[in-house]
Design an enzyme around this catalytic site. Sequence first.
Site, short mmCIF file in Angstrom:
data_model
loop_
_atom_site.label_atom_id
_atom_site.label_comp_id
_atom_site.label_asym_id
_atom_site.label_seq_id
_atom_site.Cartn_x
_atom_site.Cartn_y
_atom_site.Cartn_z
N GLY A 47 2.50 4.06 5.56
CA GLY A 47 3.20 5.05 6.36
C GLY A 47 4.64 5.22 5.93
N ASP A 48 5.05 4.53 4.88
CA ASP A 48 6.41 4.71 4.37
C ASP A 48 6.35 4.49 2.86
OD1 ASP A 48 9.23 4.96 4.23
OD2 ASP A 48 9.44 4.12 6.24
#
Length: 475
Positions: A264-265
């Site tokens: 997610g990053d």
Amino acid sequence: MEFSQSIRFLMVRILATWTVAMATFSGATECRQTEQIGLRRLIGDYESPTGCRAHVADLTDFGGVGDGVTSNTKAFRDAVGNLSMYSDDGGAMLLVPPGRWLTGPFNLTSHFTLFLHSDAVILASTDLDEYPIVDPLPSYGRGRDIPGGRYSNFIWGSNLTDVIVTGDNGTINGQGQIWWDKFHNKELNSTRGYLLELMYSEKIIISNLVFVNSSSWNLHPVYCNDVVISGVTILAPTTSPNTDGIDPDSCSNVRIEDSFVVSGDDCIAIKSGWDQYGIRVGIPSEHILIRRFTCISPYSAVIALGSEMSGGISDVRAEDIVAIHSESAVRIKTGVGRGGYVRDVFVRGVTLHTMKYVFWISGNYGSHPDDGWDPKALPEISGINYSNFVAENVTMAANLEGIDSDVFSGICISNVTISLSPKPKKVQWNCTYVEGSTYDVRPTPCALLPENGAPCAFPTETLPVESLQLDICSK
Ligand SMILES: *[C@@H]1O[C@H](CO)[C@@H](O)[C@H](O)[C@H]1NC(C)=O
Ligand SMILES: *[C@@H]1O[C@H](CO)[C@@H](O)[C@H](O)[C@H]1NC(C)=O
Ligand SMILES: *[C@@H]1O[C@H](CO)[C@@H](O)[C@H](O)[C@H]1NC(C)=O
Ligand SMILES: *[C@@H]1O[C@H](CO)[C@@H](O)[C@H](O)[C@H]1NC(C)=O
Ligand SMILES: *[C@@H]1O[C@H](CO)[C@@H](O)[C@H](O)[C@H]1NC(C)=O
Ligand SMILES: *[C@@H]1O[C@H](CO)[C@@H](O)[C@H](O)[C@H]1NC(C)=O
Ligand SMILES: *[C@@H]1O[C@H](CO)[C@@H](O)[C@H](O)[C@H]1NC(C)=O
Ligand SMILES: *[C@@H]1O[C@H](CO)[C@@H](O)[C@H](O)[C@H]1NC(C)=O
Ligand SMILES: *[C@@H]1O[C@H](CO)[C@@H](O)[C@H](O)[C@H]1NC(C)=O
Ligand SMILES: CC(=O)N[C@H]1CO[C@H](CO)[C@@H](O)[C@@H]1O
């Protein structure tokens, strides 16, 4: 290389004897037995005086119960405490057998191997009370999520030497959902810890494991030297907050290879501290090699440099990179107040599919720890070389934004072929306050990066970390 490949092939078969060998795992074991369970396959590519540990123990020796419910916090801490006594006596290895091993945070020790069987899952406790609040990192000055301290990291080591965290693709599961929910709902009063952090340590190998659902960043070597991360799989929902894959932070001589991150990053984020705190600590990240790496990160970068880069980042080399559905390939994130530098960056051999940007430099990232940042602390961004990229289904080729009165210089882009998505941006190259050149790049770059007729540089001399190895058991 060919030799180690054949060792690997052989040892795959030897691994099949795990179950039989397991019976012999109580107490001190001879080297030959550690070979039988495949340690040699795992560390066969590396050599060091202690690649083979003199003492081997099993988590169940310390009362471990792998039922997914019973807490093993005491078992892990007792095991490491006990095995740390062998640091100066040939080192030790802790085996985590098949099972689901629920535990609170625990620390590693020196001259130590944590080895997970392929069917071993270490489950991070979801009881926040098990995670004491600890000091923020000196180069950050405060927790990253919110001011103040941070929760203990899940697996942590500080001031260590010669640590191997490995296994036959076993799993370390951060069970992050509870942390993500509390983070989104602003219910946390301290910053989330990381899944695996090594601090002030050297000679670290993290290999052949799966890391899932970290509460925040996954692998965080900080103030470390000589780090190899090889054959790891890191998985988290692409919407989970700050689940960076691998974040070398104020570290030297780091090799990341043969690994896959969905997160997610940023899949990899190279960092070196935040504004005035990072400037004061002043430990750069340098001599970093990334190769044979695959990333999926729809909302973030494949490789980010920053945004915390106040101790400086230099000599980063990346090659043979594949990304699918990611926001940008390499992204430099910085801003006024950061100080520091990003220089001598070399990336070549990149294959991309479905990208918002191929090249992205953000000189206006903002995000300060507090009001104490120095507006005169300008980052120096120079000597950035990108070559041999093929990208398909791209929305925008490049968004390159330097800083007024602080031009980002020496940007070189060569041999790049970008095919656009069905709905591309009208402006494909948006360049401000940057200087450099291009060669054989399509679509046609911005006027600030004129064609100069020469491919970009890539260093020919090798880095010491390329050949960093640990000793195999016996010659
Ligand atoms: C811990 O270490 C001691 C002394 O080195 C040893 O005798 C003992 O058996 C170990 N404990 C366990 C549970 O293995
Ligand atoms: C782990 O190490 C850190 C850093 O040295 C220390 O603050 C913490 O108390 C240790 N935790 C445990 C469980 O030993
Ligand atoms: C760990 O190393 C750092 C940096 O060298 C040092 O400041 C710190 O005191 C050390 N901590 C311990 C517990 O030895
Ligand atoms: C390790 O496990 C992950 C997750 O199940 C899988 O995607 C990967 O292919 C496995 N790697 C190896 C080398 O078996
Ligand atoms: C990771 O978290 C997601 C979201 O909570 C969940 O659906 C998934 O099952 C988790 N994966 C594992 C291996 O626990
Ligand atoms: C954060 O602080 C508030 C107010 O003191 C408290 O109600 C809440 O339980 C705390 N949250 C956590 C996760 O400790
Ligand atoms: C191309 O990119 C768009 C987003 O710009 C995406 O929706 C679409 O699925 C991608 N097409 C393919 C074939 O991957
Ligand atoms: C250009 O890049 C492609 C894709 O990486 C590569 O196959 C090719 O060899 C490169 N050409 C030159 C002249 O380096
Ligand atoms: C181009 O970059 C500038 C900042 O340098 C930004 O304000 C502008 O919105 C960008 N334009 C596009 C089309 O991305
Ligand atoms: C345009 C250009 O050549 N950029 C950089 C490539 O890398 C060398 C070595 O670091 C730099 O000196 C160049 O500025």
